[in-house]
Design a protein around this motif. Structure first.
Motif, PDB file in Angstrom:
ATOM      1  N   ASP A 119       4.633  -6.276  10.391  1.00  0.00           N
ATOM      2  CA  ASP A 119       3.607  -6.717   8.827  1.00  0.00           C
ATOM      3  C   ASP A 119       2.334  -6.127   8.826  1.00  0.00           C
ATOM      4  N   MET A 120       1.145  -6.327   7.783  1.00  0.00           N
ATOM      5  CA  MET A 120       0.235  -5.763   8.146  1.00  0.00           C
ATOM      6  C   MET A 120      -0.610  -6.930   8.571  1.00  0.00           C
ATOM      7  N   VAL A 121      -0.462  -8.339   8.732  1.00  0.00           N
ATOM      8  CA  VAL A 121      -1.612  -9.122   9.576  1.00  0.00           C
ATOM      9  C   VAL A 121      -1.686  -8.809  11.094  1.00  0.00           C
ATOM     10  N   PHE A 122      -0.342  -9.315  10.832  1.00  0.00           N
ATOM     11  CA  PHE A 122      -0.155  -8.823  12.932  1.00  0.00           C
ATOM     12  C   PHE A 122      -0.063  -7.192  13.554  1.00  0.00           C
ATOM     13  N   ALA A 123       0.220  -6.276  12.824  1.00  0.00           N
ATOM     14  CA  ALA A 123       0.430  -4.920  13.126  1.00  0.00           C
ATOM     15  C   ALA A 123      -1.206  -4.925  14.627  1.00  0.00           C
ATOM     16  N   LEU A 132       0.061   0.689   6.147  1.00  0.00           N
ATOM     17  CA  LEU A 132       0.352  -0.884   5.165  1.00  0.00           C
ATOM     18  C   LEU A 132      -0.935  -1.212   3.967  1.00  0.00           C
ATOM     19  N   ARG A 133      -1.853  -1.002   4.879  1.00  0.00           N
ATOM     20  CA  ARG A 133      -2.888  -1.840   4.387  1.00  0.00           C
ATOM     21  C   ARG A 133      -2.971  -0.339   3.182  1.00  0.00           C
ATOM     22  N   LYS A 134      -3.261   0.883   3.371  1.00  0.00           N
ATOM     23  CA  LYS A 134      -3.729   1.621   2.038  1.00  0.00           C
ATOM     24  C   LYS A 134      -2.169   1.348   1.080  1.00  0.00           C
ATOM     25  N   LEU A 135      -0.607   1.271   1.273  1.00  0.00           N
ATOM     26  CA  LEU A 135      -0.410   1.359   0.370  1.00  0.00           C
ATOM     27  C   LEU A 135      -0.640  -0.587  -0.861  1.00  0.00           C
ATOM     28  N   SER A 136      -0.918  -0.856   0.055  1.00  0.00           N
ATOM     29  CA  SER A 136      -0.566  -2.756  -0.313  1.00  0.00           C
ATOM     30  C   SER A 136      -2.274  -2.081  -1.337  1.00  0.00           C
ATOM     31  N   ASN A 137      -3.279  -1.906  -1.363  1.00  0.00           N
ATOM     32  CA  ASN A 137      -4.265  -1.709  -2.202  1.00  0.00           C
ATOM     33  C   ASN A 137      -4.122  -0.716  -3.213  1.00  0.00           C
ATOM     34  N   LEU A 138      -3.384   0.516  -2.651  1.00  0.00           N
ATOM     35  CA  LEU A 138      -3.045   1.541  -3.818  1.00  0.00           C
ATOM     36  C   LEU A 138      -2.619   0.676  -5.171  1.00  0.00           C
ATOM     37  N   HIS A 139      -1.276   0.245  -4.692  1.00  0.00           N
ATOM     38  CA  HIS A 139       0.238  -0.709  -5.705  1.00  0.00           C
ATOM     39  C   HIS A 139      -0.278  -1.747  -5.834  1.00  0.00           C
ATOM     40  N   MET A 140      -0.965  -2.777  -5.605  1.00  0.00           N
ATOM     41  CA  MET A 140      -0.994  -4.212  -5.639  1.00  0.00           C
ATOM     42  C   MET A 140      -2.567  -4.565  -5.568  1.00  0.00           C
ATOM     43  N   LEU A 141      -3.510  -4.303  -4.714  1.00  0.00           N
ATOM     44  CA  LEU A 141      -4.664  -5.060  -4.173  1.00  0.00           C
ATOM     45  C   LEU A 141      -5.704  -4.838  -4.555  1.00  0.00           C
ATOM     46  N   GLY A 142      -5.537  -3.604  -4.517  1.00  0.00           N
ATOM     47  CA  GLY A 142      -6.830  -3.134  -4.686  1.00  0.00           C
ATOM     48  C   GLY A 142      -7.452  -3.256  -6.153  1.00  0.00           C
ATOM     49  N   THR A 143      -8.533  -2.892  -6.700  1.00  0.00           N
ATOM     50  CA  THR A 143      -9.242  -2.901  -7.721  1.00  0.00           C
ATOM     51  C   THR A 143      -8.698  -2.343  -9.317  1.00  0.00           C
ATOM     52  N   THR A 292      12.653  -0.794   8.255  1.00  0.00           N
ATOM     53  CA  THR A 292      13.061  -1.757   7.346  1.00  0.00           C
ATOM     54  C   THR A 292      12.895  -3.115   7.813  1.00  0.00           C
ATOM     55  N   SER A 293      12.699  -3.072   8.775  1.00  0.00           N
ATOM     56  CA  SER A 293      11.520  -3.787   9.221  1.00  0.00           C
ATOM     57  C   SER A 293      10.479  -4.625   8.956  1.00  0.00           C
ATOM     58  N   LEU A 298       6.104  -6.683   5.144  1.00  0.00           N
ATOM     59  CA  LEU A 298       4.866  -6.537   4.419  1.00  0.00           C
ATOM     60  C   LEU A 298       5.111  -7.448   3.450  1.00  0.00           C
ATOM     61  N   LEU A 299       6.305  -7.762   2.824  1.00  0.00           N
ATOM     62  CA  LEU A 299       7.068  -8.211   1.171  1.00  0.00           C
ATOM     63  C   LEU A 299       6.539 -10.197   2.343  1.00  0.00           C
ATOM     64  N   LEU A 300       6.507 -10.192   3.466  1.00  0.00           N
ATOM     65  CA  LEU A 300       6.628 -11.626   3.414  1.00  0.00           C
ATOM     66  C   LEU A 300       5.085 -11.858   3.984  1.00  0.00           C
ATOM     67  N   ASN A 301       4.701 -11.091   4.232  1.00  0.00           N
ATOM     68  CA  ASN A 301       2.782 -10.987   3.770  1.00  0.00           C
ATOM     69  C   ASN A 301       1.927 -11.232   2.916  1.00  0.00           C
ATOM     70  N   LEU A 302       2.632 -10.447   1.605  1.00  0.00           N
ATOM     71  CA  LEU A 302       2.447 -10.543   0.014  1.00  0.00           C
ATOM     72  C   LEU A 302       3.269 -11.753  -0.266  1.00  0.00           C
ATOM     73  N   PHE A 303       3.877 -12.377  -0.088  1.00  0.00           N
ATOM     74  CA  PHE A 303       4.780 -13.702  -0.875  1.00  0.00           C
ATOM     75  C   PHE A 303       4.094 -14.592  -0.601  1.00  0.00           C
ATOM     76  N   THR A 304       4.099 -14.968   0.941  1.00  0.00           N
ATOM     77  CA  THR A 304       3.758 -15.702   1.354  1.00  0.00           C
ATOM     78  C   THR A 304       1.427 -16.279   1.222  1.00  0.00           C
ATOM     79  N   ALA A 305       1.272 -15.244   1.793  1.00  0.00           N
ATOM     80  CA  ALA A 305      -0.248 -15.265   1.675  1.00  0.00           C
ATOM     81  C   ALA A 305      -1.127 -15.164   0.197  1.00  0.00           C
ATOM     82  N   GLY A 306      -0.017 -13.916  -0.630  1.00  0.00           N
ATOM     83  CA  GLY A 306      -0.449 -14.502  -1.633  1.00  0.00           C
ATOM     84  C   GLY A 306      -0.225 -15.402  -2.222  1.00  0.00           C
TER      85      GLY A 306
END
Length: 510
Positions: A119-123, A132-143, A292-293, A298-306
């Motif tokens: 995942d992104m948290v423990f990788a 993983l972080r760049k994708l998350s920022n571009l498409h969900m978490l960035g400004t 796939t893992s 990554l989906l697990l990170n976003l759904f749980t921490a989010g």
């Protein structure tokens, strides 16, 4: 013969345990560093300081820092652990030595819950993590991404307000955590999958909420097997067994989401969602192929921490305001002047609501969602405050202790948003640059969802406060503010409240 065999097995087991204990003890004596380590408690043979941490490690470590100083060092099982408990010491580790502490230590949570650190948290810090972080920022978490899905937040908050308005009309008590998880999981579902993941607040949602809380709780445990690898196979606390069962539940849920998403791919959408982008480019993303893992993790990170971290902060803030009606009234007065009585609060109102922002900061300070910053590990030996920190030392920053330090905050145990209304505190930003207030951590491994967390807390909390008056249910005389430790800091007793609408009925429609 039947009597002799059990006796022999018992003797062999005792001998094996003695051998392990002796080896660990000798190894620790031989490898004891000759450099000047930070001060800390001596602990016990083999287990070290583990028993001293108790069930509330953030509290125990905060007490130790008062005795030993801002940086303490503990031998925890076979590993060394440094703990920073002041803004200055946190800055030394997370800014000055950020590169050296950019990796996570191996642990059962990363192995059994996070698809073996995929995942992104423990990788591991490197190309895959950066992607993983760049994708998350571009498409969900960035400004820009947050601006793009602002309409999703509006609609889901509308559904939540409608449900609460209905509950108030029936005289029902509102269970705040369930309402918040319902709204946030559906927000995240719409961004990732183009659909609400929970249409009704039925048994499936309650199970998901319980799973998220269990994940955050178990991932925060100090697992004996993580610190004494020779004992890991025994799973003495039963933590790893629980993690494996929980992982199976989450994997089934996420696999079902992926399957349903792929099955609906032929349906034309106005714009690709987060998962569309990842699946379409998984083989061509900057030379890194996402497995796939990786995607599931990554989906697990976003759904749980989010869902959990932001919802717990809002829950704490509401609890403190119900306990302190003067704060709630002051927030209402500010909102009535800026927003009025005839419409819902909008995100564009928030910059004009400094007292609301101060309430959010005060909740971040007193009730940080992650009391102990996710652990890091030193890649090389280094020096902090004149003390030697060996290679492979685990680092925890006690964010909870920093927020309650009387040398930093006046009357730190008091929930007082006014402390952020003037003076130097008014300029403090919780995004990781001001180390007096780092609810999301700091440095390279700062929580990727920090921006999203602030937006969600300010907008959802503001909407709930503006839309309703809040009080304890009949028969409940006092607000319980006890904590339950985990990766996220939960209220030991989930918040339940009676709400009274403050706006016209048409303001409570989605």
């Amino acid at each position: 013969m039947q009597i002799i065999i059990p006796v022999l097995l018992k003797e062999l087991t005792v001998a094996a345990l003695l051998y392990v204990f002796t080896n660990i003890l000798i190894r620790s004596l031989l490898t004891r560093p000759r450099h000047r380590l930070p001060p800390g408690p001596r602990g016990f043979p083999v287990v070290g300081a583990l028993p001293l941490l108790g069930s509330m490690p953030h509290v125990a470590l905060a007490k130790m820092s008062k005795t030993y100083g801002p940086v303490i060092y503990l031998k925890v099982g076979a590993h060394g652990m440094a703990v920073a408990s002041t803004p200055e010491s946190a800055k030394a580790f997370l800014k000055t030595l950020d590169t050296n502490f950019s990796n996570r230590p191996p642990n059962a949570g990363a192995t059994h819950l996070a698809y073996n650190s995929q995942d992104m948290v423990f990788a591991a810090y490197g190309p895959r993590w950066r992607l993983l972080r760049k994708l998350s920022n571009l498409h969900m978490l960035g400004t820009k991404a947050l601006d793009d899905w602002a309409n999703v937040r509006v609609s889901e908050v509308g559904y939540m307000l409608e449900d609460m308005h209905g509950a108030s009309g029936r005289g029902k008590v509102v269970g705040v955590p369930g309402m918040l998880v319902y709204a946030m999981a559906n927000m995240i579902g719409q961004v990732i999958l183009s659909r609400r993941v929970f249409v009704t607040r039925e048994e499936e949602l309650n199970e998901f909420k319980d799973m998220v809380v269990e994940l955050m709780t178990s991932a925060g445990y100090f697992n004996i097997g993580d610190f004494i690898p020779s004992f890991a196979w025994m799973d003495l606390q039963g933590i790893e067994k629980g993690m494996k069962g929980l992982h199976k539940k989450f994997d089934d849920l996420i696999s079902r989401m992926l399957k349903e998403h792929l099955a609906s791919a032929h349906i034309r959408k106005e714009k690709p969602d987060f998962l569309d982008v990842i699946l379409a480019n998984r083989d061509t993303l900057e030379g890194e192929r996402l497995t796939t893992s990786n995607i599931k993790a990554l989906l697990l990170n976003l759904f749980t921490a989010g869902t959990d971290t932001s919802s717990s902060t809002i829950e704490w803030a509401l609890a403190e305001m119900i306990k302190n009606p003067a704060i709630l009234k002051k927030a209402h007065d500010e909102m009535d002047q800026v927003v009025g009585w005839n419409r819902r609060l909008m995100e564009s109102d928030i910059p004009k609501l400094p007292y609301l922002q101060a309430i959010c900061k005060e909740s971040f300070r007193k009730h940080p969602s992650t009391p102990l910053n996710l652990p890091r590990i030193s890649s090389q030996a280094c020096t902090v405050n004149g003390y030697y920190i060996p290679k492979n030392t685990r680092l925890n920053v006690n964010i909870w202790a920093i927020g309650r330090d009387p040398n930093v905050w006046e009357n730190p145990l008091e929930f007082n948003p006014d402390r952020f209304m003037s003076g130097k505190n008014a300029k403090l930003d919780p995004r990781g640059n001001d180390f007096e207030l780092i609810p999301f951590g700091a440095g390279r491994r700062i929580c990727a969802g920090a921006r999203m967390g602030i937006v969600l807390v300010e907008y959802i909390l503001g909407s709930l406060v503006h839309s309703f008056d809040w009080k304890l249910p009949e028969g409940v005389k006092e607000m319980n503010l006890d904590e339950a430790f985990g990766l996220a800091l939960q209220k030991a007793v989930p918040l339940a409240a009676m709400v009274t609408p403050r706006l016209p009925s048409n303001c409570y429609a989605p």
